[in-house]
Design a protein around this motif. Structure first.
Motif, PDB file in Angstrom:
ATOM      1  N   MET A  29       8.563  21.173  -1.696  1.00 44.49           N
ATOM      2  CA  MET A  29       8.598  20.738  -3.086  1.00 44.49           C
ATOM      3  C   MET A  29       7.652  21.674  -3.834  1.00 44.49           C
ATOM      4  N   ARG A  30       8.109  22.233  -4.945  1.00 45.34           N
ATOM      5  CA  ARG A  30       7.303  23.206  -5.680  1.00 45.34           C
ATOM      6  C   ARG A  30       6.947  22.648  -7.049  1.00 45.34           C
ATOM      7  N   VAL A  31       5.656  22.675  -7.372  1.00 46.84           N
ATOM      8  CA  VAL A  31       5.164  22.242  -8.678  1.00 46.84           C
ATOM      9  C   VAL A  31       4.164  23.269  -9.191  1.00 46.84           C
ATOM     10  N   THR A  32       3.998  23.295 -10.504  1.00 43.63           N
ATOM     11  CA  THR A  32       3.030  24.198 -11.126  1.00 43.63           C
ATOM     12  C   THR A  32       1.913  23.373 -11.740  1.00 43.63           C
ATOM     13  N   ALA A  33       0.683  23.713 -11.396  1.00 45.40           N
ATOM     14  CA  ALA A  33      -0.474  22.988 -11.905  1.00 45.40           C
ATOM     15  C   ALA A  33      -0.589  23.168 -13.417  1.00 45.40           C
ATOM     16  N   SER A  34      -1.244  22.211 -14.049  1.00 45.73           N
ATOM     17  CA  SER A  34      -1.409  22.224 -15.491  1.00 45.73           C
ATOM     18  C   SER A  34      -2.851  21.853 -15.831  1.00 45.73           C
ATOM     19  N   ALA A  35      -3.350  22.380 -16.930  1.00 42.96           N
ATOM     20  CA  ALA A  35      -4.735  22.117 -17.341  1.00 42.96           C
ATOM     21  C   ALA A  35      -4.986  20.637 -17.611  1.00 42.96           C
ATOM     22  N   ASN A  36      -3.957  19.874 -17.932  1.00 43.06           N
ATOM     23  CA  ASN A  36      -4.170  18.453 -18.235  1.00 43.06           C
ATOM     24  C   ASN A  36      -3.942  17.544 -17.029  1.00 43.06           C
ATOM     25  N   TRP A  37      -3.790  18.108 -15.842  1.00 42.46           N
ATOM     26  CA  TRP A  37      -3.605  17.292 -14.648  1.00 42.46           C
ATOM     27  C   TRP A  37      -4.835  16.441 -14.371  1.00 42.46           C
ATOM     28  N   ALA A  80      -5.486  24.055 -13.187  1.00 39.59           N
ATOM     29  CA  ALA A  80      -5.932  22.663 -13.282  1.00 39.59           C
ATOM     30  C   ALA A  80      -7.353  22.553 -12.736  1.00 39.59           C
ATOM     31  N   ASN A  81      -8.051  21.528 -13.172  1.00 45.06           N
ATOM     32  CA  ASN A  81      -9.357  21.219 -12.594  1.00 45.06           C
ATOM     33  C   ASN A  81      -9.076  20.480 -11.294  1.00 45.06           C
TER      34      ASN A  81
END
Length: 176
Positions: A29-37, A80-81
């Motif tokens: 499963m592929r996901v891309t991190a985001s700054a608001n995670w 993401a943090n």
């Protein structure tokens, strides 16, 4: 260990992560991190149902573990943090069981564990389950730092820029 491919944008880190899973015949499963995670996005949390009741909804990490475990390709991890977003996953990656502060629809506490158990409330991280992350090392001003706690749970593999750019290399990129 889990793997973290590092390098400049465009070096093929994401493609390499996909190829590793395909060559090992591992579903992924592929996901891309985001700054608001936050931990809600990665681990999960309560979400209202159509009837207005709150029900636990798994985040991307728990979704990768059920119903059939899929390796998790986590693109652009340092967008993401991750210390905040990983939350209790740090403990599970270290081999500990974690009881989350949520209940499944069966009333049982939601558990992340490394030991084989069954139930809708149990998420098992088997020894052969992996996270393959990618990390851009160029855009330092817009990226989060990665803590030592996170770094020690991953094997870092640098993916360098090609030393020379040839017509054959350009053709292979164009047809990839």
């Amino acid at each position: 260990k889990h793997i973290l491919f590092t390098g400049a944008p465009g070096t093929g880190k994401s493609k390499l992560a996909t190829i590793v899973c395909e060559q090992l015949e591992q579903p992924y499963m592929r996901v891309t991190a985001s700054a608001n995670w936050s931990a809600y996005d990665t681990i999960g949390g309560y979400r209202p149902t159509k009837t207005g009741e709150l029900q636990f909804h798994p985040g991307v990490f728990l979704q990768a573990l059920k119903p059939d475990a899929k390796w998790l390709i986590l693109d652009e991890m340092n967008r993401a943090n991750m210390d905040e977003a990983f939350g209790p996953l740090f403990s599970v990656l270290a081999g500990d069981d974690v009881v989350l502060p949520y209940e499944a629809s069966n009333g049982q506490p939601v558990v992340m564990t490394r030991q084989e158990q069954h139930g809708e409330h149990v998420y098992v991280m088997r020894n052969d389950w992996r996270i393959i992350g990618t990390m851009n090392t160029s855009d330092k001003a817009t990226l989060f730092d990665v803590s030592y706690a996170l770094m020690r749970r991953f094997a870092f593999i640098p993916v360098p820029l090609p030393k020379t750019i040839t017509p054959a290399l350009m053709t292979s990129y164009l047809h990839a």
